[in-house]
Design an enzyme around this catalytic site. Structure first.
Site, short mmCIF file in Angstrom:
data_model
loop_
_atom_site.label_atom_id
_atom_site.label_comp_id
_atom_site.label_asym_id
_atom_site.label_seq_id
_atom_site.Cartn_x
_atom_site.Cartn_y
_atom_site.Cartn_z
CG ASP A 92 38.18 50.85 8.10
OD1 ASP A 92 38.64 50.02 7.41
OD2 ASP A 92 37.52 51.82 7.66
CG ASP A 146 26.00 50.13 10.45
OD1 ASP A 146 26.45 49.97 9.42
OD2 ASP A 146 25.39 51.24 10.78
CG ASP A 148 24.44 48.87 15.87
OD1 ASP A 148 24.79 48.66 14.96
OD2 ASP A 148 23.66 49.48 16.26
CG ASP A 239 22.93 57.02 5.59
OD1 ASP A 239 23.12 58.27 5.71
OD2 ASP A 239 22.64 56.34 6.79
#
Length: 501
Positions: A92, A146, A148, A239
């Site tokens: 995005d 994710d 990272d 989540d």
């Protein structure tokens, strides 16, 4: 003055706050008990897949120029048949990250990988919206990572067989820390996360209580997500929300503490505070959304009680912020002597300090059996940081309670793994706020409180007051550091001077 209306009001407020903090302390002790009771009950797959299933790896990304290549490289090194692996890059981004993901996806396709690049223009639903779009073309099993995170090559092979049990809907692995030793801040963050990810998740998972997917480094059964109502974005913790809805629907979750997926910790205080604000606010939003359904369900009472304690845990920050106001050094509270000792010093020590200390000592001893004594030297810093965050997180609680809307604020990542890597010149910086001014005001206030206690020989109070003073001062100075880059509060040089070798 004792007997006055102000004294009565103060006493009622103080005892209310103390009772609430005591309840959280008791709950923390209960988690330790559940962990110690169940730590040997390691989960094992009911069987093995004769033919490995297809797996979709979803990579939600938004403006991650410093880490996206590392992420895609590590995903390409997963030890799993390429013909059974689908990689979804859910990008995005609004900056140069879009071109980087395009180039990386093209390279992976040339190497024989099945890569879908989905670049939305409309960020409806933020991360939850991106995951929902990707789920439409995903396989039955989905691994979410994710930007990272750096998954180990054997991540899928060590987890996928747990899905041979048709009742298992989600598998969560434990987070590791790529840059644990970068600074004092990252060292203490790692201790915070170790306590949650080892003790809480293990205790809840193995005792049959509800626990949550941590947003990344886990695998889902697609039918579980769909049956639970799919990804929803009416909270900031999609989540946690989905996890509870899925378990309310009867799905079983498994936590694997021995499967570690390392990630990068925030290296700047404002980024860390932004992350904490989002997690805290989202958990209270989820609490408001789902707690009534939990109590209307036919779940056993112990599960309902634990779920309530879990979802309401962040109200402790609001109580801690109230305690900071109620701890007044002069009028309106108990004076020096045995009254103050037994009404303030000892209760705070037993509820706010001992339970936290025991909790994190247990976690560090379990994870680092040979070096845990060195790790717990940072306990005073951990306690002080928790106090320093109380204003930031109390604001998040109030925003959730009063339905204040806010966007999903991502935590900046800089690809930091070693102390020699700078980050202050990076393009992603968290938004500045006036909150550090309030935190500095509390630091000054508690400095006066320390002086007052010393002057009036209230020596038992001094260690706790120094913890409050130091926590607010450290958080405030580190927050101001992003305003003036020449300051290095909490950076690697400060950490090297503050942390024992």
């Amino acid at each position: 003055m004792q007997g006055s209306l102000g004294y009565v009001i103060w006493t009622i407020c103080y005892l209310t706050v103390l009772f609430g903090l005591s309840a959280y302390g008791i709950h923390r002790y209960f988690i330790i008990y559940l962990f110690l009771k169940n730590r040997k009950r390691e989960p094992v797959p009911v069987s093995r897949f004769q033919q490995l299933p297809k797996v979709t790896v979803q990579l939600p990304i938004f403006n991650e120029i410093y880490v996206v290549e590392r992420l895609l490289r590590s995903v390409s090194e997963l030890d799993y048949p390429r013909d059974l692996l689908q990689i979804q890059v859910l990008d995005d981004s609004t900056d140069d990250t879009r071109q980087i993901t395009f180039n990386c996806a093209d390279e992976l396709r040339s190497r024989g990988f099945n890569v879908d690049l989905i670049q939305r223009v409309d960020r409806t639903g933020f991360k939850a919206g991106a995951l929902a779009v990707g789920l439409e073309s995903a396989g039955e099993f989905v691994c979410i990572l994710d930007a990272d995170f750096v998954p180990p090559p054997d991540l899928l092979k060590r987890t996928i067989d747990f899905f041979t049990d048709p009742n298992v809907g989600m598998i969560q692995t434990r987070w590791g820390h790529l840059n644990r030793g970068y600074s004092l801040l990252t060292r203490v963050q790692a201790m915070f996360l170790d306590g949650h990810l080892l003790l809480e998740q293990t205790a809840r998972s193995r005792s049959g209580r509800f626990f949550n997917f941590n947003g990344t480094a886990g695998l889902w059964r697609r039918s579980c997500i769909e049956e639970a109502g799919g990804w929803q974005h009416d909270t900031l913790t999609e989540d946690l929300d989905l996890s509870y809805r899925a378990q309310l629907a009867g799905w079983k979750f498994i936590f694997l503490p021995n499967v570690v997926t390392p990630a990068e910790l925030p290296v700047d205080m404002n980024g860390f505070k932004s992350q904490q604000h989002r997690w805290t606010k989202g958990s209270i939003q989820t609490c408001k959304k789902l707690l009534p359904s939990i109590w209307r369900s036919k779940l056993p009472l112990p599960i309902k009680l634990e779920a309530t304690g879990h979802l309401m845990s962040n109200f402790a920050y609001l109580l801690l912020a109230c305690l900071c106001v109620l701890l007044h050094p002069s009028s309106g509270g108990p004076q020096a002597g045995w009254v103050r000792t037994f009404l303030i010093d000892i209760p705070i020590f037993l509820t706010a300090s001992v339970s936290v200390a025991v909790f994190y000592i247990c976690a560090q001893r379990e994870l680092h059996p040979r070096t845990w004594m060195k790790e717990i030297l940072l306990l005073p810093c951990l306690l002080a940081l928790g106090v320093g965050l109380s204003i930031n997180n109390a604001r998040a609680v109030l925003e959730a309670v009063f339905n204040h809307k806010s966007d999903f604020a991502r935590t900046p990542k800089y690809g930091i793994e070693h102390k020699s890597q700078p980050w202050r010149s990076c393009r992603y910086m968290p938004l500045k706020s006036l909150l550090p001014i309030a935190e500095m005001a509390f630091a000054i206030y508690f400095s006066y409180f320390v002086w007052f206690s010393l002057a009036h020989r209230q020596f038992l109070s001094v260690p706790f007051l120094l913890m409050f003073q130091g926590g607010f001062l450290y958080v405030s100075l580190c927050s101001f550091a992003s305003w003036w880059p020449k300051f290095t509060f909490g950076g690697p040089r400060a950490a090297a001077e503050a942390i024992p070798a």
